[in-house]
Write a protein that holds these residues in place. Structure first.
Motif, PDB file in Angstrom:
ATOM      1  N   UNK A  45       0.839  -1.201   0.000  1.00 17.19           N
ATOM      2  CA  UNK A  45       0.000   0.000   0.000  1.00 17.19           C
ATOM      3  C   UNK A  45       0.876   1.254   0.000  1.00 17.19           C
ATOM      4  N   UNK A  46       1.926   1.239   0.820  1.00 18.78           N
ATOM      5  CA  UNK A  46       2.808   2.405   0.890  1.00 18.78           C
ATOM      6  C   UNK A  46       3.575   2.605  -0.416  1.00 18.78           C
ATOM      7  N   UNK A  47       3.933   1.502  -1.073  1.00 16.79           N
ATOM      8  CA  UNK A  47       4.621   1.608  -2.368  1.00 16.79           C
ATOM      9  C   UNK A  47       3.761   2.359  -3.395  1.00 16.79           C
ATOM     10  N   UNK A  48       2.431   2.260  -3.225  1.00 12.09           N
ATOM     11  CA  UNK A  48       1.523   2.966  -4.146  1.00 12.09           C
ATOM     12  C   UNK A  48       1.167   4.363  -3.619  1.00 12.09           C
ATOM     13  N   UNK A  49       1.014   4.451  -2.306  1.00  9.79           N
ATOM     14  CA  UNK A  49       0.530   5.694  -1.692  1.00  9.79           C
ATOM     15  C   UNK A  49       1.565   6.814  -1.769  1.00  9.79           C
ATOM     16  N   UNK A  50       2.805   6.486  -1.437  1.00  7.48           N
ATOM     17  CA  UNK A  50       3.826   7.527  -1.315  1.00  7.48           C
ATOM     18  C   UNK A  50       4.070   8.247  -2.647  1.00  7.48           C
ATOM     19  N   UNK A  51       4.247   7.509  -3.744  1.00  6.35           N
ATOM     20  CA  UNK A  51       4.405   8.235  -5.027  1.00  6.35           C
ATOM     21  C   UNK A  51       3.150   9.030  -5.406  1.00  6.35           C
ATOM     22  N   UNK A  52       1.969   8.499  -5.055  1.00  2.00           N
ATOM     23  CA  UNK A  52       0.732   9.194  -5.426  1.00  2.00           C
ATOM     24  C   UNK A  52       0.566  10.507  -4.666  1.00  2.00           C
ATOM     25  N   UNK A  53       1.172  10.627  -3.494  1.00  4.33           N
ATOM     26  CA  UNK A  53       1.065  11.868  -2.721  1.00  4.33           C
ATOM     27  C   UNK A  53       1.991  12.947  -3.262  1.00  4.33           C
ATOM     28  N   UNK A 181     -18.157  -4.057  12.470  1.00  4.19           N
ATOM     29  CA  UNK A 181     -17.549  -2.741  12.728  1.00  4.19           C
ATOM     30  C   UNK A 181     -18.570  -1.763  13.293  1.00  4.19           C
ATOM     31  N   UNK A 182     -19.800  -1.847  12.795  1.00  5.85           N
ATOM     32  CA  UNK A 182     -20.842  -0.918  13.254  1.00  5.85           C
ATOM     33  C   UNK A 182     -21.073  -1.057  14.752  1.00  5.85           C
ATOM     34  N   UNK A 183     -20.869  -2.259  15.284  1.00  7.10           N
ATOM     35  CA  UNK A 183     -21.092  -2.494  16.720  1.00  7.10           C
ATOM     36  C   UNK A 183     -19.954  -1.971  17.589  1.00  7.10           C
ATOM     37  N   UNK A 184     -18.811  -1.699  16.943  1.00 12.28           N
ATOM     38  CA  UNK A 184     -17.628  -1.277  17.696  1.00 12.28           C
ATOM     39  C   UNK A 184     -17.272   0.179  17.480  1.00 12.28           C
ATOM     40  N   UNK A 185     -17.491   0.635  16.257  1.00 14.36           N
ATOM     41  CA  UNK A 185     -16.931   1.917  15.821  1.00 14.36           C
ATOM     42  C   UNK A 185     -17.797   2.397  14.650  1.00 14.36           C
ATOM     43  N   UNK A 186     -18.995   2.882  14.993  1.00 16.00           N
ATOM     44  CA  UNK A 186     -20.032   3.114  13.971  1.00 16.00           C
ATOM     45  C   UNK A 186     -19.634   4.099  12.885  1.00 16.00           C
ATOM     46  N   UNK A 187     -18.847   5.103  13.251  1.00 14.38           N
ATOM     47  CA  UNK A 187     -18.568   6.162  12.271  1.00 14.38           C
ATOM     48  C   UNK A 187     -17.277   5.950  11.490  1.00 14.38           C
ATOM     49  N   UNK A 188     -16.597   4.830  11.710  1.00 17.63           N
ATOM     50  CA  UNK A 188     -15.291   4.657  11.062  1.00 17.63           C
ATOM     51  C   UNK A 188     -15.459   4.487   9.544  1.00 17.63           C
ATOM     52  N   UNK A 189     -14.706   5.275   8.763  1.00 18.84           N
ATOM     53  CA  UNK A 189     -14.783   5.077   7.313  1.00 18.84           C
ATOM     54  C   UNK A 189     -14.177   3.723   6.922  1.00 18.84           C
ATOM     55  N   UNK A 190     -14.807   3.081   5.960  1.00 20.85           N
ATOM     56  CA  UNK A 190     -14.294   1.803   5.457  1.00 20.85           C
ATOM     57  C   UNK A 190     -13.945   2.026   3.986  1.00 20.85           C
ATOM     58  N   UNK A 191     -12.699   1.765   3.628  1.00 17.61           N
ATOM     59  CA  UNK A 191     -12.280   1.966   2.240  1.00 17.61           C
ATOM     60  C   UNK A 191     -11.811   0.632   1.669  1.00 17.61           C
ATOM     61  N   UNK A 192     -12.362   0.276   0.521  1.00 18.92           N
ATOM     62  CA  UNK A 192     -11.973  -0.977  -0.141  1.00 18.92           C
ATOM     63  C   UNK A 192     -10.858  -0.681  -1.131  1.00 18.92           C
ATOM     64  N   UNK A 193      -9.782  -1.453  -1.036  1.00 19.17           N
ATOM     65  CA  UNK A 193      -8.597  -1.147  -1.822  1.00 19.17           C
ATOM     66  C   UNK A 193      -7.982  -2.392  -2.445  1.00 19.17           C
ATOM     67  N   UNK A 194      -7.476  -2.238  -3.658  1.00 15.42           N
ATOM     68  CA  UNK A 194      -6.539  -3.224  -4.194  1.00 15.42           C
ATOM     69  C   UNK A 194      -5.293  -2.464  -4.616  1.00 15.42           C
ATOM     70  N   UNK A 195      -4.204  -2.669  -3.896  1.00 10.83           N
ATOM     71  CA  UNK A 195      -2.956  -1.994  -4.275  1.00 10.83           C
ATOM     72  C   UNK A 195      -2.474  -2.551  -5.604  1.00 10.83           C
ATOM     73  N   UNK A 196      -2.764  -3.837  -5.825  1.00 13.35           N
ATOM     74  CA  UNK A 196      -2.332  -4.507  -7.044  1.00 13.35           C
ATOM     75  C   UNK A 196      -2.992  -3.896  -8.273  1.00 13.35           C
ATOM     76  N   UNK A 197      -4.313  -3.678  -8.186  1.00  9.24           N
ATOM     77  CA  UNK A 197      -5.069  -3.174  -9.336  1.00  9.24           C
ATOM     78  C   UNK A 197      -5.317  -1.671  -9.236  1.00  9.24           C
ATOM     79  N   UNK A 198      -4.742  -1.034  -8.200  1.00 13.60           N
ATOM     80  CA  UNK A 198      -4.954   0.391  -7.934  1.00 13.60           C
ATOM     81  C   UNK A 198      -6.430   0.779  -7.797  1.00 13.60           C
ATOM     82  N   UNK A 199      -7.239  -0.141  -7.298  1.00  9.58           N
ATOM     83  CA  UNK A 199      -8.653   0.167  -7.041  1.00  9.58           C
ATOM     84  C   UNK A 199      -8.802   0.848  -5.691  1.00  9.58           C
TER      85      UNK A 199
END
Ligand SMILES: Nc1nc2c(ncn2[C@@H]2O[C@H](COP(=O)(O)OP(=O)(O)O)[C@@H](O)[C@H]2O)c(=O)[nH]1
Ligand SMILES: [Mg+2]
Lengths: 225, 126
Positions: A45-53, A181-199
């Motif tokens: 994830x960091x290999x993709x994130x750092x250059x994108x920033x 997650x809703x039972x533990x941390x209702x407001x937490x954002x959930x992001x679906x990611x594929x570092x491989x496919x850059x989704x």
């Protein structure tokens, strides 16, 4: 002789964490603590994130029991990388971060990514002074892990479901994860990611930039492009 | 396995308390352990035994007292006791809370004696 006291254990770590937090703030740096089981895709994830920033906008501290492999993987992208070899310890301590900061030029960059030791139990107990805890759950780990390791998911500031390119291959019920997650941390954002496919990278980038702006405030050096 | 880190720090703190209070031998340490810390008592005992070896706390008994969790809903402001996998507010049915108790490990007492006391005790017996 009985001595009655009120002494909090792990207070020492919290004191250093608070000092780190102040350093990050005055340097205008967003510090992100990345937590997951081994192999959930933190380094990828960091290999993709750092250059994108943007080129050289990030510094990285990597914690692993052994080797400097992950640091080597990230060196080409980051402004600076340091690796902490934790040996027997299954998590990073705030003082390891504070020592690493001596070798890093925190004034020059906008993001500090701390890749914690692969473990979803202990890192939750040790504040590093970060602005946000990012918890990864990869599809191959299974959809029951939120319920099995509730503590880390309860304190997460964002949950990334990684390796979603494998959703068609493996049985993984996203709704089950969301319900747990809703039972533990209702407001937490959930992001679906594929570092491989850059989704899902765009949503993750938006979250990071928004978090940077809200945490660092008006004088943020980082401007959303 | 953060029990080892906890035990190490626990030892440091009790040695300091003993030093300040002129205790030469530590006999008992009482710790209030929040349920949310998820300390496994057997693991904690083993870690404690490992770290105290060769110190004045070598023979000390570690007593863990469990402290239950209490949280406050950020929206409704009511307090309630959560389950480890269920932090839903009974009023608004959302899990968005501040932890009030159950998240700490606190040393509440250290018991021990000083060698002077024993010598004095012996003299008194004479
Ligand atoms: N299919 C798939 N594999 C991935 C993805 N991200 C990481 N991996 C693989 O998962 C393995 C572990 O990744 P790594 O980033 O080293 O995990 P870390 O231990 O959490 O840092 C490697 O073989 C990666 O290639 C992804 O999005 N999809
Ligand atoms: Mg890694």
């Amino acid at each position: 002789m009985k001595i009655n006291v009120i002494k909090r254990v792990l207070k020492a770590n919290d004191i250093v964490a608070q000092e780190n937090r102040e350093k990050f703030k005055s340097a205008g740096l967003l510090a992100v603590n990345i937590i997951s089981s081994p192999g959930s895709g933190k380094t990828t994830l960091l290999e993709k994130t750092i250059p994108a920033l943007g080129e050289k906008k990030s510094i990285v501290i990597v914690g692993d029991l052994e080797t400097t492999r992950d640091a080597k993987r990230l060196e080409p992208y980051a402004y600076q990388v340091t690796q902490i070899q934790t040996g027997m310890s299954c998590h990073l301590y705030a003082n390891q971060i504070s020592e690493s900061l001596n070798d890093l030029d925190i004034e020059k960059t906008d993001f500090l990514f701390i890749e914690n030791v692969g473990n979803i139990v202990c890192p939750g107990e040790f504040d590093l002074g970060e602005n946000a805890k990012v918890v990864l759950l990869s599809v191959p780990e299974g959809d029951d892990k939120v319920a099995k390791y509730p503590t880390i998911f309860r304190v997460a500031d964002v949950v990334l479901i990684t390796k979603i390119d494998l959703l068609g291959v493996l049985t993984f019920d996203l709704d089950r994860v969301k319900n747990d997650l809703a039972k533990l941390n209702s407001n937490v954002p959930i992001i679906k990611i594929s570092s491989l496919k850059s989704d899902g990278m765009d949503k993750w980038m938006d979250w990071l930039k928004e978090k940077h702006n809200s945490s660092i405030g008006e004088q943020a050096k980082f401007v959303t492009e | 396995m953060h029990e080892m880190s906890i035990a190490t720090e626990l030892l440091e703190i009790i040695l300091e308390i003993a030093d300040k209070n002129k205790i030469d031998i530590i006999e008992e340490v009482h710790v209030k352990s929040g349920v949310l810390k998820k300390i496994v008592p057997d693991v904690m005992d083993a870690a404690f035994i490992a770290v105290v070896e060769g110190t004045i706390a070598e023979k000390a008994k570690l007593t863990l007292e469990e402290v239950s969790a209490q949280v406050r809903c950020n929206k409704c402001k009511i307090s309630f006791k959560p389950e480890i996998d269920d932090f839903l507010c009974p009023v608004c049915n959302k899990a968005d809370v501040e932890v009030i108790s159950g998240n700490d490990m606190i040393i509440s007492s250290v018991t021990g004696y000083s060698k002077n006391d024993i010598e004095k005790g012996k003299k008194d017996e004479d």
